[in-house]
Design an enzyme around this catalytic site. Structure first.
Site: not given
Ligand code: IVH
Length: 672
Positions: A113, A117, A225, A316, A410, A413, A428
């Site tokens: 997935e 952010d 999710y 990441k 500036c 001017c 300015c």
């Molecule tokens: S699963 C036990 N799925 O990432 C694991 N987290 O660093 C539960 N996040 O606190 C998280 N997208 O805020 C999961 N597709 C995704 C996510 C996701 C973003 C965030 C979430 C979590 C943090 C973990």
């Protein structure tokens, strides 16, 4: 309509409106026009106010915001909210996969997935109804921000479909859509306010705002999710997400590759590589990919470390970054005189676009980076959308590269730039003589959200200024056909349109005219507040600092700016000319009619949170009835209108000065 009929209609409207929300915000296939939606919503509002006992606790009318939360209660999570172990290295993802495979004998299946952010949220549903929404907090307990989450239309107030468990917790991420974030910052720029740094922090700040009305305005969105329930929903993570989709939740979808079942490390890598490239096309930010073991039993077999599950890992993405040559630095002058340095770069490809300029924010930033002209600099495109310079590639620095000196004057001017204490920006201050500021103010004046003058654009303003036909915004109302026709590329038709547009703008209401004249820090919202409070520019001009601070959400910074503006002779001259020309600088009396003298001569201080009114509403009622609002308790105060959670110092002061302390219902009796 009798009560029974009303109840039936309320039930139906509640269901219909929720369905329209679902169609629009989850499926992105609107089933009704905005106008028709608003009409139904108004009908529901009306019926609910006539029959409050028939209103649903999760009514669509609650989604428009208005609830004030003074303090978000702390709530213990039913299931702890863990974090994910994460890594920037693909090798570690490969290791994760082989470890998982070794620990379980069976065939492995993973779900990939996006890693959204935003801010993690846990939302509980009881018997299919929205019950509460809690932030992650420290993972064990978070804050109940239900009133704010309610305003996010993609989050259902009621689950759809069948097989709905008695209790369900759904988890996901709340985020700021990029288009909304850009629009918000653009607005702030126009209002001369400091820009927000990035969507994530702004979403976080928004969700913690006490006023849910503001949250509703911002237009946050969410993806969900994770599904948790005391009863079994499905055997695998993938199937439970799918089921959540059927229940009306906004979940990742196989169709658009935002969720994918993978059976091998190669498939996982394909998913990662696909999104590393494509993530720049999304209207929200993702900072990686999450890989989860699909089968719940296998997940349990793999278990947990102290902080995170062993059955999942996050890969990441590296922030998109390149190095390129810094060719020049120029300075932009805003309509408020604020100076912004801009880096000009040798064109370079970055995250799907060619970058030629990058933001340098202010002089501190340049000093911090120790920039020299001709340096090779790192440019990053992150949450900020406008790329920024993040560092210097020192190995490429030429031996005698010149130290960079920030502009002293500036660029438009030549006035010496000033940096006030506590401010990051240089300014300015030649607001009456700096052409860019003069033109900028006029461009703001005609803009859509201000006077909305049709038939004139920014270029025309520049042209008319250069031709000497405009020196300030009030000159617009004295333009004639004879002056305009001889100008280059000015056809008769466009002159007619222009003059018509100018004429029409005289009908623009006071609050927008007030916004249009460009008082620093008086953006759209503040202008509205001031206009509704004072009703006319005359009364606003007569207001003292205390009067101004007494208006809800107006602080010292804005008050001082307003006072300074009206002390300036040039501002006064322009306002006089605009008034003479017929621009609306007051709200006609019939619009704030319903006026009584019930509270005449009485001065009120409002403090705390109220059950039936917002503070703004109370202030408006006091004024409508001839009373006066002030910010702090003094010997002249007649009543302290006290709500929940009122500050103890206010109460003590009122008691000491023997000011009568009244409740919301006492107040209602006074005006009844
Ligand atoms: S699963 C036990 N799925 O990432 C694991 N987290 O660093 C539960 N996040 O606190 C998280 N997208 O805020 C999961 N597709 C995704 C996510 C996701 C973003 C965030 C979430 C979590 C943090 C973990």
């Amino acid at each position: 309509m009798n009560k029974e009929e009303a109840k039936r209609r309320i039930d139906q409207l509640t269901i219909d409106l929720e369905e329209h929300n679902y169609q629009y915000y989850v499926l992105s296939t609107p089933s009704i026009s905005d106008f028709d939606f608003d009409t139904l919503l108004k009908e529901l509002e009306q019926l609910e106010s006539e029959h409050p006992e028939c209103a649903h606790s999760n009514s669509p009318t609650k989604r428009v915001g208005g609830d004030i939360t003074k303090k978000f209660p702390s709530v213990v999570h039913d299931y702890p909210m863990l974090s994910l172990s994460n890594s920037y290295s693909k090798e570690e993802i490969t290791e994760f996969e082989s470890r998982a495979r070794k620990m379980t004998d069976a065939d492995m299946e993973y779900v990939c997935e996006l890693k959204y952010d935003g801010l993690a949220i846990a939302i509980k549903y009881v018997n299919g109804e929205f019950n509460r929404a809690v932030t992650r907090g420290d993972g064990t307990k978070g804050e109940d921000i239900s009133a704010n989450v309610r305003t996010i239309k993609a989050i259902p107030m009621r689950m759809r479909g069948t097989d709905i468990p008695d209790e369900l917790e759904i988890r996901g991420e709340i985020f700021f859509p990029l288009d909304r974030f850009l629009a918000l910052n653009k607005q702030r720029e126009e209002d001369g306010e400091q820009l927000y740094a990035n969507p994530r922090n702004t979403a976080s700040g928004t969700l913690k705002n006490q006023n849910s009305l503001l949250v509703a305005e911002r237009g946050l969105d969410s993806f969900l999710y994770g599904v948790y329930s005391p009863v079994k929903i499905a055997d695998t993570h993938f199937d439970s997400v799918k089921k959540a989709g059927d229940w009306g939740f906004n979940v990742p979808k196989e169709e658009n590759n935002t969720i994918k079942k993978c059976k091998s490390i190669d498939e996982i890598m394909d998913f990662i590589n696909y999104w590393d490239e494509k993530r720049h096309d999304l209207n929200f930010e993702v900072d990686g990919v999450v890989i989860k073991v699909n089968d719940y039993i296998q997940q349990e077999d793999l278990g947990y470390t102290a902080k995170s599950p062993r059955w999942a890992i996050a890969y990441k993405f590296k922030a998109a970054e390149v190095s390129t040559e810094l060719l020049d630095v120029t300075y932009q002058v805003g309509r408020t005189g604020a100076i912004t340095p801009v880096a000009h770069l040798a064109p370079v490809h970055l995250a799907g676009t060619t970058v030629k300029r990058a933001s340098l924010h202010n002089s501190d930033q340049i000093v911090k980076l120790d920039l020299r002209l001709g340096d090779h600099v790192f440019v990053e495109k992150g949450g900020e959308i406008i790329p920024k310079v993040t560092g210097v590639e020192l190995s490429k620095r030429k031996p005698n590269a010149e130290v960079f000196v920030y502009a002293a004057q500036c660029p438009e001017c030549n006035t010496e730039l000033i940096r006030k204490e506590g401010e990051a920006q240089h300014y300015c201050l030649n607001d009456e003589g700096c052409p860019t500021q003069i033109v900028g103010r006029m461009q703001h004046f005609i803009s859509r959200r201000a006077m909305d003058i049709q038939g004139i654009g920014s270029e025309t303003i520049e042209l008319l200024y250069n031709e000497g036909l405009l020196t300030d915004m009030s000159d617009l109302y004295h333009l004639t056909t004879n002056q305009l026709l001889p100008l280059e590329r000015m056809a008769e038709k466009s002159v007619v349109n222009m003059l018509e547009g100018i004429e029409k703008s005289k009908a623009v209401p006071f609050e927008r005219a007030l916004f249009a004249i460009g008082i620093r820090y008086v953006g759209e919202t503040v202008a509205k507040k001031l206009a509704r409070h004072f009703h006319s520019i005359e009364r606003l001009m007569a207001a003292s600092k205390e009067d101004l601070i007494g208006v809800d959400e107006i602080g010292e910074r804005i008050a001082i700016s307003v006072l300074e503006f009206f002390q300036n002779e040039n501002s006064l001259r322009i306002i006089n000319r605009l008034t003479e020309a017929g621009v609306q600088f007051e709200i006609p009396e019939e619009q704030w009619a319903g006026q009584t003298n019930k509270l005449s001569g009485q001065s009120f201080v409002i403090s705390g949170v109220f059950e039936r009114y917002s503070r703004d509403e109370l202030k408006a009622i006091i004024e409508k009835n001839g009373g006066k609002n002030t910010g702090s308790v003094s010997g002249k105060t007649n009543y302290l209108l006290a709500g929940e959670d009122m500050g103890p110092s206010k109460r003590a002061k009122a008691e000491k000065l023997e000011v009568q302390i009244i409740s919301e219902s006492d107040f209602e009796k006074m005006i009844a």
